[in-house]
Scaffold this motif. Structure first.
Motif: not given
Length: 112
Positions: A10-28, A70-77
């Motif tokens: 959860g949180g905003r971090l996954p969204d920010e990381v995904i936006k950056s990966l898409k902008k930089n044309k990374k495969i994820f 592997v990247l861990l992004v966001g908080n987990l319960n």
């Protein structure tokens, strides 16, 4: 170019990381976890929602497809032990995880 697995929470971090990966044309590929929040941007990306107990199997599958980071992004319960439901590949690692947990807690597992 390397492929990236995002273990998303959860949180905003996954969204920010995904936006950056898409902008930089990374495969994820995103992995979300049952009982944890999953953002709309994760659901719009290539993803799978799994139980914590099948993480080893999913990582092996993705590794065989060329995913190497592997990247861990966001908080987990933190799930209770009865919620984990380990699959065969995870069961094989229980002795190892038990040793690591006894040596320093769940955070210690992530440092290996």
């Amino acid at each position: 170019m390397y492929k990236i697995i995002l273990l998303t929470g959860g949180g905003r971090l996954p969204d920010e990381v995904i936006k950056s990966l898409k902008k930089n044309k990374k495969i994820f590929f995103c992995i979300g976890f049952e009982g944890n929040p999953v953002s709309k941007i994760v659901l719009k990306s290539e993803h799978k929602i799994i139980n914590f107990g099948s993480i080893v199997t999913e990582l092996k599958k993705l590794n065989s497809k060329g995913y190497s980071h592997v990247l861990l992004v966001g908080n987990l319960n933190r799930p209770s032990l009865k919620e984990i439901k380990p699959d065969f590949n995870s069961l094989k690692l229980i002795p190892y995880f038990t040793k690591v947990l006894l040596e320093g807690g769940d955070n210690n597992i992530l440092s290996y």
